[in-house]
Each structure stands twice: as C-alpha cells, then as structure tokens.
Design an enzyme around this catalytic site. Structure first.
Site, mmCIF file in Angstrom:
data_model
loop_
_atom_site.group_PDB
_atom_site.id
_atom_site.type_symbol
_atom_site.label_atom_id
_atom_site.label_comp_id
_atom_site.label_asym_id
_atom_site.label_seq_id
_atom_site.Cartn_x
_atom_site.Cartn_y
_atom_site.Cartn_z
ATOM 1 N N GLU A 105 39.088 -37.253 -46.632
ATOM 2 C CA GLU A 105 37.968 -36.584 -47.323
ATOM 3 C C GLU A 105 37.161 -37.560 -48.182
ATOM 4 O OE1 GLU A 105 39.319 -33.187 -49.536
ATOM 5 O OE2 GLU A 105 40.820 -32.634 -48.052
ATOM 6 N N GLU A 135 47.891 -30.624 -51.043
ATOM 7 C CA GLU A 135 48.003 -30.726 -52.509
ATOM 8 C C GLU A 135 49.239 -30.023 -53.088
ATOM 9 O OE1 GLU A 135 44.232 -29.365 -54.086
ATOM 10 O OE2 GLU A 135 43.096 -30.834 -52.924
#
Ligand code: XIL
Length: 330
Positions: free
Chosen positions: A245, A129
């Site tokens: 994910e 991220e």
C-alpha cells in the site's frame, strides 16, 4: 517510455495500485492509466466486510465482481483485501458477534468469499493489522472482536480456511508501522516476526508478509541496514514479501510543489532501492495511482488546504518525479 508495470515485469516483479469501482467507473482517464501502468490491482474497498456483507446472513458480490471483471478485461492480476480486519466492518457486526457465533461467522465469511473468487485471485490479505503493541499484550495481538470472541488462534484458523477454499491463492499477513528506525516500529517488527514464526512453526498455510509502507516524507528516520535485516529475517521464514500500500504523506512538507514532489520522489527511491535488494520481494503496489484519488486527501489533509500529492501520477494523470523514482527503483 515503458510503464511501471512493464519495468517491474522485466525484473520479475509486479507493480500495481489500489483501485475502486467508483473512481474507475467515473473516470476513463483513470482506467487508461491503470491499464497502462499496472500489472496487478487491489480492491481499495470492495472486498472488505462493509461492502460484502449487508447482513450477517447475506453477501453482495456485485462491486467486487465488477473489479474482478475489470482486472480480467485488462489482463491484470487481482489482489483480495482483506478477509479479517477490525475496521470497515458493517454496522450489524458488533451487535451480532459473540463467543458462540464468532468462529462460525469468520469461517463462513472466508470460505464463501474465497470460494467465490477461487482461481481469480493472485493473493489475499487474509489478516490485516493484527499486531498493536499499545494493547500491551505479551504476544502483541491487537484487542479486536476476533481475538476477544475466538481467541489468539483466530489468525491460524483464518489462514487454514482460506487455503482450504482456494489452494492456489498466495496467503498474506498484512500490516503497517514496520518501516522506520523508531522504538515503536522496531518493537512491531519483532512482534510481527514472532507472529509469523509462530504461525510457520504450526504449519499454517501462510506464504507472504504484506508491508503496507505508508511513508512520511523525510519526517521519520529510516535505517536501511535495520530494515534490510528485517526483510531477510522474513525471507528466512520461507515467506515472500509484498509492498502492499505504498504512498508518501506530504502533509507536513513545504507547500512549494517542486520541493514537495522532489522529497516525495526521494522517499520512494530511498525506500524502494532498499526493498528491491531483497529477492523475496515480489510486488509493489501504490495505494492509488493518481493524486486525484488518494485516501490521504481525507485522512492526512494539509493544514494549508493545498491538495496532497502522494502518488506516481498527478491529478491530471501526468507522470511526476515520484513516477520516475519508482521506475528507477525497478
Ligand atoms: C482505506 C481506504 O483507502 C479508505 O478509502 C477507507 O475509508 C479506509 O481504508 N490500511 C489498509 C487499507 O489496510 O484498507 C486502508 O484503506 C488504508 C490503511
């Protein structure tokens, strides 16, 4: 009938799930379901700084070692998540890091952790991220302490250190907010593509993009052509792709279980049928396996208080429509 892991393997793909030591230790049914359905697991918590680093000069490998042993015992591959992130950092981190020690702190962490597991990790989410367009930087980089105290080459530095410590591990850049047909996701896809192009142009040892794929049941427009184009642009950088994910938020779906389960299943099927058309995709991991253990219970709870149902198995480890949808996609 055949498990998700077996179905995926027939297509040369890996299917697995995020797991944590606490829930596996507490629930033999979860152990049985993970061993049956998965070919690979990823640590939900144990390889993050807040678990690994009790102090700035010490490491606690016990929880992650337990998971590495669990993987080995059950013949499962093991993904490491994540070496460089701005969340799940220990309390001492912000009090300790500065422009003098930041690079050393990063290098020591990556080298020590990656060497400890060298040869036993399928792939590492080296950086997680790092792109955030709200921070209004031209390169899209999120304003994290790593960027602030090391500078924008912290990402390249991290990948090079990881490659040095375990030349066999696949090294992955992982991010979210890339999946949908919105201006924000379109802009983030462009920024991630630029970051990866830039890293590749410098010869950075980076092998794959991880797309977290936290989907929201029919709330947001999905454009399969645009997403397929993004996937092939990533593949054209000589990168593999992992769906790292995936889960489907059912927070805003009707309370009726049949309706919710049908929409969640359709979301998995629509997304994965596009994703699995891209040959560079090598793995799909759900962020959890059973509805009994999902981060969405805490992070995206339903206002009506009903239990969320984002994953392939229900809270009693029974296969749901979502399981069939993922199975069909493989
Ligand atoms: C989440 C875990 O599932 C939670 O239990 C924890 O409290 C916070 O982190 N993107 C990621 C994962 O890369 O590390 C996050 O995992 C979920 C979002």
């Amino acid at each position: 009938n055949m498990s998700l892991g077996k179905r995926a393997l027939i297509k040369g793909l890996l299917y697995g799930a995020a797991v944590n030591k606490d829930s596996l230790s507490a629930n033999p049914q979860l152990v049985a379901s993970v061993a049956k359905e998965c070919a690979i697991i990823v640590s939900e918590w144990e390889l993050k700084w807040n678990f690994l680093r009790p102090t700035s000069t010490s490491f606690d490998f016990m929880p992650a070692d337990w998971l590495a042993d669990f993987a080995r015992t059950h013949g499962l591959l093991f993904r490491g998540h994540t070496l460089v992130w701005h969340e799940a950092m220990p309390k001492w981190f912000l009090k300790t890091i500065n422009s003098k020690n930041a690079k050393q702190l990063l290098l020591e962490h990556i080298t020590t952790v990656v060497k400890h597991y060298a040869g036993n990790i399928h792939s590492w989410d080296v950086v997680n991220e790092a792109i955030n367009l709200q921070d209004r930087r031209s390169d899209g980089l999120r304003k994290t302490p790593w960027l602030q105290f090391i500078g924008r080459d912290y990402i390249e530095i991290a990948f090079r250190a990881a490659a040095e410590a375990d030349p066999k591990a696949m090294l992955v850049y992982n991010d979210y907010g890339l999946e949908y047909d919105t201006p924000e996701h379109e802009a983030k896809r462009k920024a991630v593509l630029n970051l990866l192009k830039n890293l590749k142009s410098k010869g950075t040892p980076i092998h794959a993009l991880g797309i977290q794929s936290h989907l929201s049941g029919n709330e947001t427009r999905f454009n399969s052509q645009k997403f397929q184009k993004f996937l092939s642009e990533i593949a054209n950088l000589d990168l593999k792709i992992l769906i790292t994910e995936i889960d489907v938020k059912d927070k805003n779906l009707p309370v009726d279980l049949k309706v919710r389960d049908r929409i969640v299943a359709a979301t998995y099927e629509d997304y994965l049928s596009v994703v699995l058309d891209e040959p560079a995709v090598i793995a799909v991991l759900t962020w959890g396996l059973s509805d009994r253990y999902t981060w969405l219970s805490e992070y995206q709870p339903r206002r009506d208080g009903a239990k969320v149902r984002p994953l392939p198995l229900d809270a009693n480890f029974k296969r749901k429509l979502a399981w069939n949808a993922i199975a069909r996609a493989f």
